[in-house]
Design a protein around this motif. Structure first.
Motif: not given
Length: 163
Positions: A79-85, A96-104
């Protein structure tokens, strides 16, 4: 036969919406579905499933048409933490979230063999529990009838009011 993609700049909730479309489908049908889905996650999942199919063909010698999506897991990443003025010298946080994806992937035969015995085991459990419950209910009813019979046989005394 699997493929993994880590730290994709896409929220897990949004990726899971697209993953739900293709869970349990044939791999070629899933690729066709994702090709025409107008979401960012569809393009990412298309590449990932295509990679898993290529892994199955090259490494394991599987046929492309017999592959089925056995499992798709979407989990949280960084999770990226940013700020808006904003006004008055303040700042609002932005995550800003990110994810891990696993396909079997698996073959059609493996999916059907594992599904059939599980259903038989569940039906046996339900028949055993249903036979025990009615016996317990009848004993409660019998004791309830006995207690009501005793209460009706008791005589009640009447009091007269003196004026």
């Amino acid at each position: 036969m699997k493929a993994t993609l880590r730290n994709v700049r896409l929220a897990p909730k949004k990726a899971n919406l697209v993953a739900e479309l293709v869970r349990g489908q044939n791999a070629t049908a899933a690729l066709r579905t994702l090709k025409f889905t107008p979401k960012k996650g569809a393009k990412i999942l298309y590449k990932l499933i295509n990679s898993a199919v290529a892994n199955a063909e090259n490494n394991f010698g599987q046929n492309k048409n017999s592959l089925v999506i056995k499992e798709i897991k979407v989990s949280k990443g960084l999770r990226l933490k940013r700020y808006i003025p904003v006004s008055r010298g303040r700042a609002h946080p932005l995550q800003k979230d990110s994810s891990h994806i696993h396909v079997i992937l698996g073959t059609d035969d493996a999916v059907t063999k594992t599904a059939k015995p599980a259903k038989k085991a569940e039906t046996k459990k339900t028949t055993k529990t249903s036979s025990k419950k009615p016996a317990a209910k009848t004993t409660k009813k019998a004791t309830a009838k006995k207690s009501t019979a005793k209460s009706t046989t008791k005589k009640t005394s009447k009091k007269t009011n003196k004026n």
